[in-house]
Scaffold this active site. Structure first.
Site, PDB file in Angstrom:
ATOM      1  N   CYS A 189       8.080  -2.996   2.286  1.00  0.00           N
ATOM      2  CA  CYS A 189       7.390  -3.343   3.521  1.00  0.00           C
ATOM      3  C   CYS A 189       7.963  -2.639   4.734  1.00  0.00           C
ATOM      4  CB  CYS A 189       7.519  -4.839   3.813  1.00  0.00           C
ATOM      5  SG  CYS A 189       7.002  -5.889   2.482  1.00  0.00           S
ATOM      6  N   GLY A 236       4.650   1.029   2.878  1.00  0.00           N
ATOM      7  CA  GLY A 236       3.723   0.148   2.153  1.00  0.00           C
ATOM      8  C   GLY A 236       2.307   0.417   2.561  1.00  0.00           C
ATOM      9  N   ASN A 258      10.512  -8.155   5.429  1.00  0.00           N
ATOM     10  CA  ASN A 258      10.806  -7.007   4.567  1.00  0.00           C
ATOM     11  C   ASN A 258      12.036  -7.368   3.744  1.00  0.00           C
ATOM     12  OD1 ASN A 258      12.191  -3.683   5.139  1.00  0.00           O
ATOM     13  ND2 ASN A 258      11.163  -4.480   3.348  1.00  0.00           N
ATOM     14  N   GLY A 259      11.903  -7.302   2.427  1.00  0.00           N
ATOM     15  CA  GLY A 259      13.019  -7.649   1.544  1.00  0.00           C
ATOM     16  C   GLY A 259      12.583  -8.668   0.514  1.00  0.00           C
ATOM     17  N   TYR A 313      15.433   8.022  -0.554  1.00  0.00           N
ATOM     18  CA  TYR A 313      13.992   8.234  -0.677  1.00  0.00           C
ATOM     19  C   TYR A 313      13.138   7.459   0.335  1.00  0.00           C
ATOM     20  CZ  TYR A 313       9.230   7.569  -2.413  1.00  0.00           C
ATOM     21  OH  TYR A 313       7.873   7.500  -2.508  1.00  0.00           O
TER      22      TYR A 313
HETATM   23  P1  AMP Z   1       8.783   9.514 -12.235  1.00  0.00           P
HETATM   24  O1  AMP Z   1       9.095  10.921 -12.601  1.00  0.00           O
HETATM   25  O2  AMP Z   1       7.499   9.063 -12.839  1.00  0.00           O
HETATM   26  O3  AMP Z   1       9.911   8.637 -12.506  1.00  0.00           O
HETATM   27  O4  AMP Z   1       8.523   9.484 -10.655  1.00  0.00           O
HETATM   28  C1  AMP Z   1       9.529   9.848  -9.787  1.00  0.00           C
HETATM   29  C2  AMP Z   1       8.962  10.010  -8.406  1.00  0.00           C
HETATM   30  O5  AMP Z   1       8.672   8.731  -7.829  1.00  0.00           O
HETATM   31  C3  AMP Z   1       9.968  10.680  -7.494  1.00  0.00           C
HETATM   32  O6  AMP Z   1       9.349  11.857  -7.019  1.00  0.00           O
HETATM   33  C4  AMP Z   1      10.211   9.736  -6.363  1.00  0.00           C
HETATM   34  O7  AMP Z   1      10.051  10.420  -5.149  1.00  0.00           O
HETATM   35  C5  AMP Z   1       9.155   8.671  -6.494  1.00  0.00           C
HETATM   36  N1  AMP Z   1       9.719   7.323  -6.283  1.00  0.00           N
HETATM   37  C6  AMP Z   1      10.900   6.853  -6.652  1.00  0.00           C
HETATM   38  N2  AMP Z   1      11.060   5.558  -6.296  1.00  0.00           N
HETATM   39  C7  AMP Z   1       9.939   5.198  -5.669  1.00  0.00           C
HETATM   40  C8  AMP Z   1       9.482   3.990  -5.040  1.00  0.00           C
HETATM   41  N3  AMP Z   1      10.228   2.889  -5.020  1.00  0.00           N
HETATM   42  N4  AMP Z   1       8.265   3.989  -4.470  1.00  0.00           N
HETATM   43  C9  AMP Z   1       7.509   5.081  -4.516  1.00  0.00           C
HETATM   44  N5  AMP Z   1       7.869   6.238  -5.075  1.00  0.00           N
HETATM   45  C10 AMP Z   1       9.071   6.320  -5.646  1.00  0.00           C
END
Ligand code: AMP
Length: 492
Positions: free
Chosen positions: A16, A42, A116-117, A261
């Protein structure tokens, strides 16, 4: 008597963003812009509650802020105070019912909350409260806070909020709005970010702002004042700004994944530039996992700053070998498996002229399930890459987050049960390197152990309550009847 174990949070994870305004004639409009800047936190639903001093006005809907807050809707959110919330959640739950802010009318008056959390003892409290007669309207853990506020004997809202928050565990960066005050609170460990800002109003005076990230202040030309401290409640009213330390200090547990990220690179999170952390991650990754190659290619957008760092450190040229289509949602965010598979192709396309015949270092921020990364490696090979070396700017993600980042179950996390060598094979890459945990700590300048790293270690800083559910009678709890706060919502 049969006993069964249930996880305290029922795997209910929220990602969030929150934004709040005190003392600006266009509070709802500013909140909309704030949510727009926080949209990456989000995209499933968004909501704003405003106050004109006597009444609260709410509008929530599924979708992104831009689609929801059209001029006609904003016009119905009057007054100088507002809070907003943008949300993504998993658990197959797309209901508008769980969209925030939550608004209630209880014995402490009209109150709206945006959270958020994730709380780690919400299910336990919910069960207790239900046994005592509380009626829950949503399945969001934020509602537990609402019921605990209503039950508090404290005379004013900040006292009741303090009472409530001292009974819950876990992560919360919380905004609370009443008719005439804005309260911003951060949990005693400070898992999630929350920052205070100030905006000069051209016609005179100043407004206070609160946001998940500083990038929301930049959009409004507002000034970043400081972080809301862990365990601090900042109360903003006509009489000024007041800081209350509602809970004893606990060791800090700032979410390291915000720097890896989640946050925008143009934000200052936990007092540090996110872009600086990510470039440092790339440099450290290059030192820990060097490889001979022709170009460094980021997986856009999340891999870009780390790829810049990798390129600067290794002196291997940085090239935008993958182009992202920005007009679709983040694939990870789409809860349906079918859409996610399709999404990779929709989202990224290789620049054949850059990639053909080259040895590529492909930099991304993280591997979760591994499915997206596998498709990207295949795509880069199909575009003619001679070698593909995957470099990840965080350690292997081995354990789910219980504090507000959406991660799948442990079983679905590829690194929970596979070595980097196995993962490399699964991806179809020539080599794979993850940055180490000490390097990650160094990149975020964590000299004091102030960060939560449980997704990389499986060691959690709070108890994860395993709730004993008694199936026959409810004698685990007393059954005193308590006042029931009845949520009253004025949707506009
Ligand atoms: P995968 O290879 O399917 O594990 O996807 C990895 C990708 O998901 C990476 O490029 C990350 O940038 C993205 N990612 C990692 N954690 C999250 C998250 N919590 N929410 C959205 N995207 C994420």
């Amino acid at each position: 008597m049969t006993h069964k174990l249930a996880f305290a949070d029922d795997h209910f994870h929220d990602e969030c963003g929150v934004f709040g305004v005190f003392g600006h004639p266009e509070a709802a409009n500013l909140t909309y812009l704030g949510l727009y800047a926080l949209q990456h936190r989000g995209q499933e639903s968004a909501g704003i509650v405003s106050s004109d001093g006597s009444e609260l006005y709410l509008h929530r809907a599924m979708g992104e802020a831009e689609e929801i807050f059209v001029p006609g809707v904003l016009a119905k959110l009057p007054g100088p105070l507002a809070i907003g919330h943008t949300r993504y959640s998993t658990a197959g739950d797309k209901a508008l019912l769980n969209a925030q802010p939550i608004m209630i009318d209880c014995n402490k008056g009209k109150v709206a909350l945006g959270h958020n959390g994730n709380l780690t003892n919400a299910a336990e409290w919910r069960r207790k409260l239900e046994h005592r007669g509380s009626i829950f309207q949503t399945n969001s853990d934020t509602e537990v806070i609402v019921h605990l506020i209503a039950r508090s004997q404290a005379r004013n809202l900040s006292g009741a909020l303090g009472d409530a928050l001292n009974q819950v565990e876990g992560a919360y960066s919380l905004l609370v709005l009443t008719q005439d005050e804005l309260i911003a609170v951060r949990d005693p460990r400070g898992f999630r970010p929350l920052v205070l800002g100030r905006l000069t109003i051209p016609t005179g005076g100043e407004a206070w702002l609160v946001a998940s990230e500083t990038c929301a202040f930049d959009l409004l030309d507002a000034q970043y004042v400081r972080e809301i401290e862990p365990g601090e409640m900042v109360r903003i009213s006509r009489s000024g700004i007041e800081s209350i330390h509602f809970a004893p200090e606990k060791p800090r547990q700032q979410c390291i994944f915000e720097h890896v990220y989640f946050a925008r690179p143009d934000s200052i999170i936990f007092g540090r530039s996110v872009n600086e952390s990510r470039e440092a991650l790339g440099r450290l990754l290059a030192r820990e996992h060097p490889v001979e190659a022709d170009i460094v290619v980021p997986v856009p957008d999340s891999g870009v700053p780390a790829a810049v760092g990798y390129s600067l450190e290794s002196k291997i040229p940085f090239r935008m070998g993958l182009i992202r289509n920005h007009y679709i949602g983040r694939t990870f965010i789409e809860p349906s498996q079918a859409i996610r598979n399709f999404g990779v192709k929709l989202k990224l396309n290789p620049v054949r002229g850059l990639i053909e015949g080259q040895r590529i270092i492909l930099v991304d921020d993280s591997i979760v399930r591994g499915t997206t990364s596998r498709k990207i490696v295949r795509m880069v090979r199909e575009a003619g890459a001679r070698e593909v070396h995957v470099r990840i700017s965080c350690p292997p993600t081995i354990s789910p987050c219980y504090y507000g980042v959406d991660t799948p179950t442990r079983e679905e996390l590829i690194a929970s049960s596979n070595s980097p060598e196995d993962i490399c094979k699964f991806l179809g890459a020539d080599s794979l390197g993850y940055v180490s945990l000490p390097a990650l700590r160094q990149a975020v300048n964590d000299t004091k152990g102030n960060f939560c790293t449980s997704c990389y270690t499986g060691v959690y800083p709070t108890d994860l309550v395993q709730l004993e559910v008694r199936e026959s009678n409810g004698n685990a709890f007393d059954n005193t009847t308590l006042e029931k706060p009845v949520p009253v919502e004025h949707e506009v």
